[in-house]
Write a protein that holds these residues in place. Structure first.
Motif, PDB file in Angstrom:
ATOM      1  N   VAL A  28      62.351   9.456  42.292  1.00 41.56           N
ATOM      2  CA  VAL A  28      63.742   9.605  41.865  1.00 41.56           C
ATOM      3  C   VAL A  28      63.914  10.204  40.466  1.00 41.56           C
ATOM      4  N   PRO A  29      63.161   9.812  39.426  1.00 43.39           N
ATOM      5  CA  PRO A  29      63.428  10.419  38.110  1.00 43.39           C
ATOM      6  C   PRO A  29      63.137  11.912  38.086  1.00 43.39           C
ATOM      7  N   TRP A  30      62.084  12.314  38.772  1.00 41.28           N
ATOM      8  CA  TRP A  30      61.732  13.736  38.807  1.00 41.28           C
ATOM      9  C   TRP A  30      62.740  14.530  39.632  1.00 41.28           C
ATOM     10  N   HIS A  31      63.251  13.923  40.687  1.00 42.62           N
ATOM     11  CA  HIS A  31      64.222  14.649  41.505  1.00 42.62           C
ATOM     12  C   HIS A  31      65.560  14.799  40.775  1.00 42.62           C
ATOM     13  N   ILE A  32      65.913  13.831  39.961  1.00 41.17           N
ATOM     14  CA  ILE A  32      67.125  13.964  39.141  1.00 41.17           C
ATOM     15  C   ILE A  32      66.981  15.167  38.217  1.00 41.17           C
ATOM     16  N   SER A  33      65.816  15.293  37.590  1.00 40.06           N
ATOM     17  CA  SER A  33      65.567  16.412  36.684  1.00 40.06           C
ATOM     18  C   SER A  33      65.606  17.746  37.422  1.00 40.06           C
ATOM     19  N   ARG A  34      65.010  17.785  38.602  1.00 41.16           N
ATOM     20  CA  ARG A  34      65.003  19.021  39.389  1.00 41.16           C
ATOM     21  C   ARG A  34      66.414  19.387  39.843  1.00 41.16           C
ATOM     22  N   SER A  35      67.173  18.389  40.296  1.00 44.75           N
ATOM     23  CA  SER A  35      68.552  18.635  40.724  1.00 44.75           C
ATOM     24  C   SER A  35      69.398  19.144  39.565  1.00 44.75           C
ATOM     25  N   TYR A  36      69.100  18.638  38.380  1.00 41.24           N
ATOM     26  CA  TYR A  36      69.828  19.074  37.182  1.00 41.24           C
ATOM     27  C   TYR A  36      69.629  20.572  36.940  1.00 41.24           C
ATOM     28  N   SER A  37      68.406  21.043  37.082  1.00 39.58           N
ATOM     29  CA  SER A  37      68.143  22.469  36.866  1.00 39.58           C
ATOM     30  C   SER A  37      68.897  23.315  37.884  1.00 39.58           C
ATOM     31  N   TRP A  38      69.010  22.812  39.115  1.00 43.64           N
ATOM     32  CA  TRP A  38      69.786  23.531  40.129  1.00 43.64           C
ATOM     33  C   TRP A  38      71.265  23.564  39.758  1.00 43.64           C
ATOM     34  N   LEU A  39      71.766  22.458  39.208  1.00 45.29           N
ATOM     35  CA  LEU A  39      73.176  22.392  38.829  1.00 45.29           C
ATOM     36  C   LEU A  39      73.473  23.351  37.681  1.00 45.29           C
TER      37      LEU A  39
ATOM     38  N   ILE B  55      78.141  24.003  42.796  1.00 46.46           N
ATOM     39  CA  ILE B  55      78.426  23.086  41.685  1.00 46.46           C
ATOM     40  C   ILE B  55      78.902  21.742  42.220  1.00 46.46           C
ATOM     41  N   LEU B  56      79.842  21.777  43.136  1.00 47.10           N
ATOM     42  CA  LEU B  56      80.420  20.542  43.662  1.00 47.10           C
ATOM     43  C   LEU B  56      79.418  19.772  44.513  1.00 47.10           C
ATOM     44  N   LYS B  57      78.685  20.476  45.357  1.00 46.92           N
ATOM     45  CA  LYS B  57      77.721  19.802  46.221  1.00 46.92           C
ATOM     46  C   LYS B  57      76.604  19.162  45.405  1.00 46.92           C
ATOM     47  N   LEU B  58      76.058  19.920  44.452  1.00 47.69           N
ATOM     48  CA  LEU B  58      74.975  19.396  43.628  1.00 47.69           C
ATOM     49  C   LEU B  58      75.459  18.271  42.724  1.00 47.69           C
ATOM     50  N   SER B  59      76.698  18.356  42.248  1.00 44.03           N
ATOM     51  CA  SER B  59      77.255  17.288  41.417  1.00 44.03           C
ATOM     52  C   SER B  59      77.370  15.993  42.219  1.00 44.03           C
ATOM     53  N   ALA B  60      77.837  16.105  43.457  1.00 46.21           N
ATOM     54  CA  ALA B  60      77.948  14.922  44.311  1.00 46.21           C
ATOM     55  C   ALA B  60      76.573  14.322  44.579  1.00 46.21           C
ATOM     56  N   ASP B  61      75.599  15.174  44.867  1.00 48.59           N
ATOM     57  CA  ASP B  61      74.245  14.701  45.171  1.00 48.59           C
ATOM     58  C   ASP B  61      73.587  14.029  43.974  1.00 48.59           C
ATOM     59  N   ILE B  62      73.635  14.686  42.825  1.00 53.43           N
ATOM     60  CA  ILE B  62      72.926  14.149  41.663  1.00 53.43           C
ATOM     61  C   ILE B  62      73.552  12.833  41.205  1.00 53.43           C
ATOM     62  N   GLY B  63      74.863  12.679  41.434  1.00 54.49           N
ATOM     63  CA  GLY B  63      75.504  11.408  41.125  1.00 54.49           C
ATOM     64  C   GLY B  63      74.900  10.274  41.933  1.00 54.49           C
ATOM     65  N   HIS B  64      74.583  10.558  43.183  1.00 55.80           N
ATOM     66  CA  HIS B  64      73.972   9.545  44.051  1.00 55.80           C
ATOM     67  C   HIS B  64      72.586   9.160  43.539  1.00 55.80           C
ATOM     68  N   TYR B  65      71.769  10.156  43.215  1.00 55.28           N
ATOM     69  CA  TYR B  65      70.398   9.875  42.780  1.00 55.28           C
ATOM     70  C   TYR B  65      70.374   9.122  41.451  1.00 55.28           C
ATOM     71  N   ILE B  66      71.274   9.481  40.541  1.00 57.90           N
ATOM     72  CA  ILE B  66      71.337   8.782  39.256  1.00 57.90           C
ATOM     73  C   ILE B  66      71.694   7.317  39.478  1.00 57.90           C
TER      74      ILE B  66
ATOM     75  N   SER C  81      71.921  26.115  37.078  1.00 52.39           N
ATOM     76  CA  SER C  81      71.907  27.455  37.682  1.00 52.39           C
ATOM     77  C   SER C  81      73.205  27.741  38.425  1.00 52.39           C
ATOM     78  N   ALA C  82      73.728  26.739  39.113  1.00 54.72           N
ATOM     79  CA  ALA C  82      74.980  26.925  39.856  1.00 54.72           C
ATOM     80  C   ALA C  82      76.131  27.227  38.902  1.00 54.72           C
ATOM     81  N   PHE C  83      76.161  26.540  37.757  1.00 55.12           N
ATOM     82  CA  PHE C  83      77.185  26.830  36.744  1.00 55.12           C
ATOM     83  C   PHE C  83      77.034  28.258  36.228  1.00 55.12           C
TER      84      PHE C  83
ATOM     85  N   ASP D 132      74.652  23.335  29.005  1.00 57.87           N
ATOM     86  CA  ASP D 132      73.416  24.126  29.048  1.00 57.87           C
ATOM     87  C   ASP D 132      73.602  25.451  29.777  1.00 57.87           C
ATOM     88  N   ALA D 133      74.621  25.534  30.612  1.00 58.70           N
ATOM     89  CA  ALA D 133      74.905  26.788  31.321  1.00 58.70           C
ATOM     90  C   ALA D 133      75.756  27.733  30.477  1.00 58.70           C
TER      91      ALA D 133
END
Length: 384
Positions: A114-125, A137-148, A127-129, A285-286
């Motif tokens: 989970v901690p590594w996937h949060i970091s990876r999802s963040y980099s995708w977010l 942006i919306l899909k990744l934001s919803a997903d990363i909220g769940h993992y956090i 990039s989306a921005f 960061d974007a």
């Protein structure tokens, strides 16, 4: 072929239905966290996030829906950090590459990432921005909220995740679902403004550490209370949707909640602030793109596409048959070759596992008499 595929679709369908019933209150907590996190954001981000708050709320539970359907999804929700010994945070490297070198990727996947996937999802977010992709942006934001949120739950940091190793089966649902169900409406969710985080991986690990250090209270207090109150008063039956369901009694929940002294509420509050802060940091960061202008471009693009792709009926002589050209949405159905894609949408590019249908040539369709009559080529099970 159809006989094999149809039962598969039905199995997945009923699995999702049963999963939603089992985790309904867990869903409530995830949705509440994502929803309230929106209000931690600055006005420049609210123009997008508040406008789409229902999407962010509803899709906060998408990762749980994928857990039993998408290979590789489950380990993204937890890390059994105690598998690595008595002082695991001194043993497990925080950097993914170092951890892989020390333990192998198979081992890490087996005990959660989970901690590594949060970091990876963040980099995708981020990039989306940068790319101005509102849907991503919306899909990744919803997903990363769940993992956090998952990374902040004590029972997502241990091999004894449901008390199965200590004779405390059901404790996961008690802490994560039953207590929020009974007491969640009274929690204080005003957590302040989102803050910029300069190290997302470090923040993800902080959440895991905090959650894990709270684990002894979760188990010890439940055990003490069970011995005091007795099994006959620990459970009760409640009527839910016309059915009597055995659950933890409200008296037991109240005593346990009091013993935890606000622990569940604290973990919910820090989850909300972390989710909002991660969204905010990704936007920073974007390069702080103008989301208001981005929305305008999307609206303009959609309007142009609608005008361009309006239903057109054009009659052409084609071997004596009339061929009707239909709108883009209907023709897109012909591109779905995979049952998984039909049920869940495309997965590639968002950390949901292997993509479906990419890199494969489309199979030619044979137009049937019925298809000629209705003006479209039907999607057949054997073409999936």
């Amino acid at each position: 072929m159809m006989k094999k595929i149809v039962p598969g679709i039905l199995t997945v369908f009923f699995l999702l239905i049963s999963l939603q019933k089992v985790q309904a209150w867990g869903f409530w907590a995830h949705q509440r966290i994502n929803r309230i996190a929106v209000f931690t954001l600055p006005p420049e981000m609210l123009v997008l996030y508040k406008k789409n708050i229902e999407f962010l709320t509803e899709h906060a539970v998408d990762p749980d829906k994928r857990r039993y359907a998408v290979e590789g999804e489950a380990p993204r929700h937890y890390i059994d950090i105690d598998h690595y010994g008595e002082n695991p945070f001194n043993v497990v490297p925080e950097l993914w590459s170092d951890a892989v070198q020390k333990f192998t990727e198979d081992t890490l996947q087996a005990y959660g990432i989970v901690p590594w996937h949060i970091s990876r999802s963040y980099s995708w977010l981020v990039s989306a921005f940068r790319e101005g992709d509102v849907d991503a942006i919306l899909k990744l934001s919803a997903d990363i909220g769940h993992y956090i949120a998952d990374g902040n739950v004590p029972l997502h940091t241990t091999e004894n995740y449901n008390g199965q190793l200590t004779g405390q089966k059901g404790i996961h649902g008690l802490w994560e679902s039953r207590l929020p169900e009974v007491f969640g409406e009274g929690y204080d969710y005003l957590v302040g403004k989102a803050q910029y985080l300069d190290d997302i991986l470090d923040e993800a690990w902080s959440g895991v550490r905090e959650a894990h250090y709270a684990l002894d209270s979760v188990f010890n207090f439940e055990k003490i209370l069970t011995e005091q109150i007795g099994s006959d008063q620990k459970y009760s039956f409640e009527n839910r949707n016309g059915r009597l369901v055995k659950t933890f009694s409200k008296a037991f929940c109240t005593s346990y909640h009091d013993m935890l002294d606000g622990q569940v509420e604290r973990r919910a509050r820090i989850s909300i602030l972390r989710v909002g802060s991660v969204w905010y940091s990704a936007w920073i960061d974007a390069g702080q793109p103008n989301l208001k202008e981005l929305i305008k471009k999307v609206k303009k693009g959609k309007k142009g596409a609608e005008n361009k792709d309006e239903k057109i009926e054009e009659e052409k002589e084609n071997n004596g048959h009339k061929l009707k050209i239909i709108d883009r949405e209907s023709s897109d159905l012909l591109g779905m070759r995979d049952v998984h894609e039909m049920l869940f949408g495309e997965c590639e590019g968002h950390g949901m596992g292997v993509g479906h249908g990419h890199g494969r040539p489309n199979k030619p369709h044979t137009q049937t008499a019925q298809g000629q009559k209705e003006g479209l080529w039907p999607l057949r099970m054997r073409d999936l």
